[in-house]
Design a protein around this motif. Structure first.
Motif, PDB file in Angstrom:
ATOM      1  N   UNK A  12      -6.263 -17.048   3.890  1.00  0.00           N
ATOM      2  CA  UNK A  12      -6.830 -18.003   4.845  1.00  0.00           C
ATOM      3  C   UNK A  12      -5.778 -18.269   5.911  1.00  0.00           C
ATOM      4  N   UNK A  13      -6.130 -18.088   7.174  1.00  0.00           N
ATOM      5  CA  UNK A  13      -5.108 -18.282   8.209  1.00  0.00           C
ATOM      6  C   UNK A  13      -4.907 -19.762   8.519  1.00  0.00           C
ATOM      7  N   UNK A  61      -9.013 -24.442   9.269  1.00  0.00           N
ATOM      8  CA  UNK A  61      -8.554 -25.353   8.229  1.00  0.00           C
ATOM      9  C   UNK A  61      -9.593 -25.468   7.118  1.00  0.00           C
ATOM     10  N   UNK A  62     -10.850 -25.128   7.428  1.00  0.00           N
ATOM     11  CA  UNK A  62     -11.873 -25.071   6.382  1.00  0.00           C
ATOM     12  C   UNK A  62     -11.541 -23.980   5.372  1.00  0.00           C
ATOM     13  N   UNK A  63     -11.135 -22.798   5.851  1.00  0.00           N
ATOM     14  CA  UNK A  63     -10.756 -21.723   4.938  1.00  0.00           C
ATOM     15  C   UNK A  63      -9.562 -22.107   4.092  1.00  0.00           C
ATOM     16  N   UNK A  64      -8.572 -22.762   4.709  1.00  0.00           N
ATOM     17  CA  UNK A  64      -7.391 -23.233   3.963  1.00  0.00           C
ATOM     18  C   UNK A  64      -7.807 -24.225   2.883  1.00  0.00           C
ATOM     19  N   UNK A 121      -2.767 -16.509  -0.136  1.00  0.00           N
ATOM     20  CA  UNK A 121      -1.898 -16.397   1.033  1.00  0.00           C
ATOM     21  C   UNK A 121      -2.486 -17.200   2.194  1.00  0.00           C
ATOM     22  N   UNK A 122      -1.690 -18.132   2.696  1.00  0.00           N
ATOM     23  CA  UNK A 122      -2.054 -18.861   3.904  1.00  0.00           C
ATOM     24  C   UNK A 122      -1.273 -18.195   5.032  1.00  0.00           C
ATOM     25  N   UNK A 123      -1.997 -17.450   5.862  1.00  0.00           N
ATOM     26  CA  UNK A 123      -1.358 -16.537   6.794  1.00  0.00           C
ATOM     27  C   UNK A 123      -1.091 -17.169   8.157  1.00  0.00           C
ATOM     28  N   UNK A 124      -0.252 -16.486   8.924  1.00  0.00           N
ATOM     29  CA  UNK A 124       0.121 -16.931  10.265  1.00  0.00           C
ATOM     30  C   UNK A 124      -0.465 -15.990  11.320  1.00  0.00           C
ATOM     31  N   UNK A 125      -0.576 -16.495  12.526  1.00  0.00           N
ATOM     32  CA  UNK A 125      -0.875 -15.711  13.733  1.00  0.00           C
ATOM     33  C   UNK A 125      -2.172 -14.886  13.669  1.00  0.00           C
ATOM     34  N   UNK A 126      -3.178 -15.410  12.992  1.00  0.00           N
ATOM     35  CA  UNK A 126      -4.467 -14.712  12.977  1.00  0.00           C
ATOM     36  C   UNK A 126      -5.140 -14.767  14.336  1.00  0.00           C
ATOM     37  N   UNK A 142      -8.026  -6.010  -4.641  1.00  0.00           N
ATOM     38  CA  UNK A 142      -9.181  -6.595  -3.948  1.00  0.00           C
ATOM     39  C   UNK A 142      -8.668  -7.638  -2.963  1.00  0.00           C
ATOM     40  N   UNK A 143      -9.274  -7.667  -1.779  1.00  0.00           N
ATOM     41  CA  UNK A 143      -8.932  -8.674  -0.794  1.00  0.00           C
ATOM     42  C   UNK A 143     -10.129  -9.544  -0.454  1.00  0.00           C
ATOM     43  N   UNK A 144      -9.884 -10.840  -0.310  1.00  0.00           N
ATOM     44  CA  UNK A 144     -10.925 -11.782   0.109  1.00  0.00           C
ATOM     45  C   UNK A 144     -10.358 -12.626   1.249  1.00  0.00           C
ATOM     46  N   UNK A 145     -10.935 -12.467   2.431  1.00  0.00           N
ATOM     47  CA  UNK A 145     -10.537 -13.292   3.563  1.00  0.00           C
ATOM     48  C   UNK A 145     -11.397 -14.549   3.589  1.00  0.00           C
ATOM     49  N   UNK A 146     -10.769 -15.687   3.767  1.00  0.00           N
ATOM     50  CA  UNK A 146     -11.470 -16.979   3.786  1.00  0.00           C
ATOM     51  C   UNK A 146     -11.367 -17.570   5.185  1.00  0.00           C
ATOM     52  N   UNK A 147     -12.487 -17.577   5.902  1.00  0.00           N
ATOM     53  CA  UNK A 147     -12.455 -17.973   7.305  1.00  0.00           C
ATOM     54  C   UNK A 147     -13.731 -18.730   7.654  1.00  0.00           C
ATOM     55  N   UNK A 148     -14.028 -18.816   8.935  1.00  0.00           N
ATOM     56  CA  UNK A 148     -15.242 -19.457   9.426  1.00  0.00           C
ATOM     57  C   UNK A 148     -16.001 -18.460  10.292  1.00  0.00           C
ATOM     58  N   UNK A 149     -17.243 -18.780  10.635  1.00  0.00           N
ATOM     59  CA  UNK A 149     -18.029 -17.899  11.499  1.00  0.00           C
ATOM     60  C   UNK A 149     -18.921 -18.722  12.408  1.00  0.00           C
TER      61      UNK A 149
END
Length: 348
Positions: free
Chosen positions: A69-70, A184-187, A207-212, A230-237
């Motif tokens: 999550x960025x 911040x919702x993904x975080x 992982x809380x990532x930077x510079x997305x 396996x990767x899971x990205x946690x974001x918004x749309x």
């Protein structure tokens, strides 16, 4: 909602994620969510959680899952201070200039945060021509007025200091409204999912990532280091079921649950993982919906392409009015987000 409020009210633009990282790191440490916590060279926060099986011993070679999550939000860096003390800005992330007029901002300096007002260069409505009134300025034409003299500003503000739009966190009807719900919702969802997780057989790298917001830069290095299965990205749309948008362009529907991003312009989710999440959602009566975002990307793209390739899916919370200070998301979608993620991790 206190945790989500704290996350949205902590300024951190790309390359300046230290404040939000501290909030998250303090929280996960207090909640004892991980067996190991590190910060990589780019500044991404990585929490490692070894398998915690309900029965028996953990596998000697468990599935390694990376959840990303960025932390960064769209914002600006100061690029120029003129003689009168007005600040000119360089955007870090994508803005629609139509949403930037007459905004309160926060200029974050080493000496403390300064309140300011953002406006576009040009004449006020009383003396502007008809043509001037219709003109939409470029993002780089906006400036910040701190209400201070030029000397006072130069004594406080440095080139490269971050500037963020300043808006409150509020509950409106069945939704919450705030700046930087992206992401911040993904975080928040990642934190809540791990809090609710009691037993799991996989090895989790949260992982809380930077510079997305400037090209998914932090996720690239983090994914190479984690080397997940396996990767899971946690974001918004986007959630565009709103006036003026054709129904076929809505992307998602508020209140119908977290989105399983089938694809966006940066990646196509592993269809087996999409089906897996849907099966878990159905078995646990958790709302979810499929979505395709025609343009835009997220950290999952970097995870998917790392090393020899990784099976990856993107989860995304529907957000109305994205990339503004009045981003809005339905409480049901927030609830389904972390609940589904927890249930899926337990199923592995």
């Amino acid at each position: 909602m206190k945790l989500l409020q704290a996350l949205t009210q902590t300024p951190s633009v790309p390359g300046r994620e230290d404040r939000i990282r501290k909030v998250i790191q303090d929280y996960v440490t207090k909640q004892n969510l991980f067996d190991e916590i590190t910060v990589d060279a780019m500044g991404s926060l990585i929490g490692v959680r070894r398998p915690r099986p309900e029965k028996g011993k953990a596998s000697k070679k468990p599935i390694k899952v990376m959840l990303a999550a960025h932390m960064d939000q769209i914002g600006f860096l100061v690029r120029h201070i003129d003689e009168a003390g007005y600040l000119r800005l360089n955007p870090v992330g994508g803005f629609d200039a139509r949403n930037l007029f007459a905004r309160k901002v926060r200029v974050c300096t080493t000496q403390g945060d300064l309140p300011g007002i953002m406006n576009a260069s040009g004449k006020p409505i009383h003396i502007a021509s008809d043509a001037e009134k219709k003109k939409i300025p470029e993002v780089t034409e906006f400036f910040v007025d701190l209400g201070l003299t030029g000397d006072q500003v130069r004594n406080s503000v440095l080139i490269g200091d971050m500037v963020v739009l300043d808006g409150p966190f509020e509950e409106v009807g069945n939704s919450v409204v705030s700046q930087c719900l992206d992401n911040r919702v993904g975080c928040w969802a990642l934190l809540k999912a791990l809090e609710g997780l009691k037993h799991h057989n996989c090895e989790i790298y949260a992982v809380w990532t930077v510079q997305e917001e400037v090209g998914c830069r932090g996720a690239q290095g983090a994914a190479y280091g984690v080397h997940p299965d396996i990767g899971v990205a946690c974001d918004t749309t986007l959630c565009c079921k709103t006036p003026g948008v054709p129904d076929e362009d809505r992307v998602s529907v508020a209140g119908d649950g977290v989105c399983l991003h089938v694809m966006d312009s940066s990646m196509i989710s592993d269809i087996g993982l999409v089906a897996q999440f849907e099966a878990v959602a159905k078995a646990n009566s958790i709302k979810c919906q499929r979505a395709i975002l025609p343009r835009g990307g997220q950290d999952g793209a970097m995870i998917q392409r790392s090393r020899s390739g990784v099976r990856t899916i993107a989860l995304a919370c529907p957000v109305k009015y994205i990339h503004t200070v009045t981003e809005m998301t339905h409480k049901d979608d927030l609830e389904s987000y972390h609940t589904l993620l927890t249930a899926w991790l337990e199923s592995l």
